[in-house]
Each structure stands twice: as C-alpha cells, then as structure tokens.
Write a protein that holds these residues in place. Sequence first.
Motif, PDB file in Angstrom:
ATOM      1  N   GLY A  76       0.793  -1.384  -0.257  1.00  0.00           N
ATOM      2  CA  GLY A  76      -0.020  -0.050  -0.126  1.00  0.00           C
ATOM      3  C   GLY A  76       0.823   1.275  -0.023  1.00  0.00           C
ATOM      4  O   GLY A  76       2.140   1.156   0.197  1.00  0.00           O
ATOM      5  N   ARG A  77       0.068   2.388  -0.104  1.00  0.00           N
ATOM      6  CA  ARG A  77       0.995   3.733  -0.543  1.00  0.00           C
ATOM      7  C   ARG A  77       1.579   4.136   0.993  1.00  0.00           C
ATOM      8  O   ARG A  77       2.580   4.963   1.153  1.00  0.00           O
ATOM      9  N   TRP A  78       1.061   3.430   2.091  1.00  0.00           N
ATOM     10  CA  TRP A  78       1.704   3.854   3.575  1.00  0.00           C
ATOM     11  C   TRP A  78       2.680   2.626   4.078  1.00  0.00           C
ATOM     12  O   TRP A  78       3.355   2.928   5.071  1.00  0.00           O
ATOM     13  N   GLY A  79       3.174   1.728   2.890  1.00  0.00           N
ATOM     14  CA  GLY A  79       4.103   0.652   3.264  1.00  0.00           C
ATOM     15  C   GLY A  79       3.290  -0.605   3.825  1.00  0.00           C
ATOM     16  O   GLY A  79       2.114  -0.669   3.684  1.00  0.00           O
ATOM     17  N   SER A  80       4.412  -1.464   4.306  1.00  0.00           N
ATOM     18  CA  SER A  80       3.795  -2.861   4.859  1.00  0.00           C
ATOM     19  C   SER A  80       3.374  -2.859   6.072  1.00  0.00           C
ATOM     20  O   SER A  80       2.666  -3.603   6.588  1.00  0.00           O
ATOM     21  N   HIS A  81       4.033  -1.912   7.130  1.00  0.00           N
ATOM     22  CA  HIS A  81       4.150  -2.061   8.485  1.00  0.00           C
ATOM     23  C   HIS A  81       3.449  -0.782   9.129  1.00  0.00           C
ATOM     24  O   HIS A  81       2.741  -1.040  10.021  1.00  0.00           O
ATOM     25  N   ARG A  82       3.685   0.308   8.701  1.00  0.00           N
ATOM     26  CA  ARG A  82       2.870   1.617   9.376  1.00  0.00           C
ATOM     27  C   ARG A  82       1.607   1.536   9.477  1.00  0.00           C
ATOM     28  O   ARG A  82       1.119   2.184  10.313  1.00  0.00           O
ATOM     29  N   PRO A  83       0.739   1.141   8.565  1.00  0.00           N
ATOM     30  CA  PRO A  83      -0.793   1.127   8.678  1.00  0.00           C
ATOM     31  C   PRO A  83      -1.359   0.582   9.916  1.00  0.00           C
ATOM     32  O   PRO A  83      -2.210   1.100  10.656  1.00  0.00           O
ATOM     33  N   TYR A  84      -0.408  -0.319  10.334  1.00  0.00           N
ATOM     34  CA  TYR A  84      -1.100  -1.140  11.474  1.00  0.00           C
ATOM     35  C   TYR A  84      -1.137  -0.302  12.824  1.00  0.00           C
ATOM     36  O   TYR A  84      -1.715  -0.499  13.815  1.00  0.00           O
ATOM     37  N   LEU A  85      -0.014   0.674  12.765  1.00  0.00           N
ATOM     38  CA  LEU A  85      -0.023   1.652  13.951  1.00  0.00           C
ATOM     39  C   LEU A  85      -1.212   2.481  14.088  1.00  0.00           C
ATOM     40  O   LEU A  85      -1.675   2.786  15.270  1.00  0.00           O
ATOM     41  N   LEU A  86      -1.573   3.059  12.888  1.00  0.00           N
ATOM     42  CA  LEU A  86      -2.988   3.730  12.937  1.00  0.00           C
ATOM     43  C   LEU A  86      -4.221   3.040  13.210  1.00  0.00           C
ATOM     44  O   LEU A  86      -5.025   3.420  14.124  1.00  0.00           O
ATOM     45  N   PHE A  87      -4.381   1.794  12.478  1.00  0.00           N
ATOM     46  CA  PHE A  87      -5.662   1.147  12.742  1.00  0.00           C
ATOM     47  C   PHE A  87      -5.818   0.380  13.961  1.00  0.00           C
ATOM     48  O   PHE A  87      -6.934  -0.037  14.386  1.00  0.00           O
ATOM     49  N   GLY A  88      -4.724  -0.182  14.586  1.00  0.00           N
ATOM     50  CA  GLY A  88      -4.754  -0.976  15.713  1.00  0.00           C
ATOM     51  C   GLY A  88      -4.646  -0.183  17.153  1.00  0.00           C
ATOM     52  O   GLY A  88      -4.828  -0.730  18.032  1.00  0.00           O
ATOM     53  N   ALA A  89      -4.598   1.357  17.005  1.00  0.00           N
ATOM     54  CA  ALA A  89      -4.478   1.893  18.355  1.00  0.00           C
ATOM     55  C   ALA A  89      -5.607   2.039  19.176  1.00  0.00           C
ATOM     56  O   ALA A  89      -5.569   1.736  20.553  1.00  0.00           O
TER      57      ALA A  89
END
Length: 450
Positions: A76-89
């Motif tokens: 994805g455009r946010w990378g492979s790992h960064r999105p989970y910081l946002l959606f899992g918080a």
Amino acid sequence: MESKAGTLSLGRKFGYGLGDFGLNLHWQGMGLFLTFFQTEIMGISPVWAGVTFFVAALWDGITDPIMGLIADRTRGRWGSHRPYLLFGAVPLAASLALAFTAPGFTGPAAVMYGLATHMLLRTTYTVVAIPYSSLSARMTSNADERTSLTGWRMQFAFLGGAVVSWMMPVLAKQFADLDGAQGYAVAASIIGAVSAVAFVLCFLIVREQPVAASRMARDEGFWDDLKGFLALVRRGGPTVQLYLCILISQIMVPLQARNYLYFFKYGIGDMSRADQAMALFGAINVLCVPLWVWLIRRTEKLTGFMVGGTLFAIGSLGFAVMPEWSYWGGFIPLAVACAGHTAYAVCIWAMLPDTVDWSEWRFRRRDEGKIFGLAAFLQKAALGLSGLLMAAVFHGFDVTKGQGEASETGLRVVMGVIPLAGILAAMFIMRNYRLDLRRHAGIVERLGRR
C-alpha cells in the motif's frame, strides 16, 4: 529523512521511539499489574492467574507469526507495516481497559473473564507490535543506525514502563472511590488513550525505506510462505541464537519485575514505598539506555549483552543471598539487575534486524515481519511460562499467606535464583555469536549488488 548512507534524522528516531512508548504502556502495564489485579482485586488464585497467563501466551503462538506474514505481504501507499500503527491504536486501548475491569464475577467465571480479556489484549497488542518492531529493519540497513534507532526505542520503552508503573497505581487510587476495583478500569482507559496518541504520531513521523520488488516477500501462497520461513528457522544461525536467548531470558527477567509488588507486600510488609521504588526502577532503565548505546557503538553488540548480563547476574545473586530482609537490602541488588536488563533489551533488539539481512543473504528470503513475529511470540510465551513458574513457587511456599520465612524463601527463588540461572544460560548460548558489525556490513554490500 534518510541519507544514502542510511543515516536517520533525529525526528525519525524520535517518532519511532514514540511507538514503543505506547507499546510499553500496555506491555509493562500487563507485566507489572495484571497478575496483581487478578489475584488481589478479582480474587483469582495465583495458580489460576498463572494458568491464564500461560494459555494467553500459547494463543500468541498462533497470532504473532501470522501477523508477521500478514505484514510482510501487505502492500500500500503507506508501506507494509506503518498502517497497523494507525488502525490498531484504538482497539488496543479498549482491550487494556477491559483487561483491568472487574465485573464482579467469582470462581470459574472470574477466571474465564480474566482469560478472555487477557487474550483479547494480547491479540490487539500483536496487531500493532509486530509491524512496529519490523520497522527497524525497514527504516534503514545501516547497522550502526539500527543501534541508535534501538537506543531511542528502548529509551522510550523504559520511559513508557516508568510512566505506567507510576500512573497505574496512582490513578487507580485516585478513582478507587468510584466503585472500589473500578479505579483500575479508569486508570487503564486513560493510559490506553495516551498510547493511542503515541501510535498515531509514530505513524505520521516514520517512513519505510523502499525495498526492490525482487526482495519483497514472495507472492507464494500464505501457508507455503509460512512453511518456507519455518524451514529457514530449522537451519539455525544467529537468528536462532537470538530466539533461544529471548526465550530463556524472558522467562527469567519478568519474574523479578512481576514480583516487585509482592516483595513490598509480603516481603518487607510496606506497600507505602512500592510506588517510589517502582518509579526509581523505571528511572534507572531510562538513564542507562544511552550508556549502553554508547558502549555497543564503540565495541560490539555482543559485548554490551555480556556486560549487561553480568550485572543482571550479580544483582539477582545479591537479592537471593541478601543477609537483611529490608527495603534497601532488596532495592540495591534489584537496581543493579535493572541496569543489566537494560543492556539486554537494547542489544537483543539491535541485533535482530541484522539477522533479517543475514537471512536474506543466506537463504534469499526477506522475512522481517515473520522474524520479528516469531521473536515476539517467544517473548510472550516466555512471559506465560514465567507465570507458571511463579504460580508453582507461590503455591509451594505460600507466598501470599503473609510475611514469614516461607514467603521470603519463595520471593528469593523467583526474584533471585531463577533469574540468575536464566541469564547465565542465555550468556552461554550467545558466547559464539558471529554476526558482528564488519560481517553485517559485508552482507549489506552484497545484497545491494544483487
């Protein structure tokens, strides 16, 4: 930004550190207070509290490696790992509040509630923690910068531990008049909200270094990818050395931290000094991180690990044989052990990203998510095993029956003898670790030419 040499800006390092600050509000909150909450507030026996920790740790055996696979295969455009910081918080924050809520259940119902909320907390923690840890291998390939990055991470991690060790009991007391035990639920809700802010800021600040498509996780099937990675693990090497070290050490180290409160209540019989001591232990960890980073950047990561392990062993031995059962008689050796444990944490998590590059060079697989996922599982499984050890010792010595010789002996075993044996075993395993700075630099150079 990152230079061609792999140097990260202070802003990137600061942002990355914020993520582990948020994670340790949960991890240390769980490690330091959840057993105490379940036994002293919910009324669960120490044996069953230990069982819930163990079962929840086994659940991590499923979720951690799978989350690593999911992160490696995310595009994805946010990378492979960064999105989970946002959606899992937010889910993680909510699960912390549930784990520290006492709905009034008793007997088996209390045990089942404790187990269910503990498993939920660990699952949501995994969704954030595995991608976050993997970022250290994706943000830079420079081994020296990874050490610096890990130093920032550990600094914020221990800061998070210090903050939660102070905030949880203080807030729980502040709001206890609402409904007795529910003060812990309010405290956990506030702590979870703080962690969510830290995760969002980390997401906004950090960036993943682009990786050539040919070096990304393979497009093979999910289970084929997993089996390929497990075949890699069976071949041994520095990754497996670190895995064994994480497993053994993380059984022993939490036995000390988890029992600080029991030491004050059933050892010296003075809970009034517990808050002060917990804050001091956290401050020791925070202050020692830059010293260990300074040492290993001028020597080797293995050197820092061995020196820190020696301090941890000395402190554990001192607690086991202290002649006077008193506040200072226990605090001083435990403070020495804390300083040594800080080195262990810095070195292990600075070494692990280097094994991602070694694994790619040796087996032509780039598995940062899976490597960190299995490491996290071992860390959490060890925490569960330490809970069983603690339950067995507490049952054998009747630690929670009050002050006395049996309680003192049991605490010496779980906080002195067993941690000493564990760190000595880990140091023995790591004695011939060969992935030093020079060898890693050569591996990165070869990978760049592929």
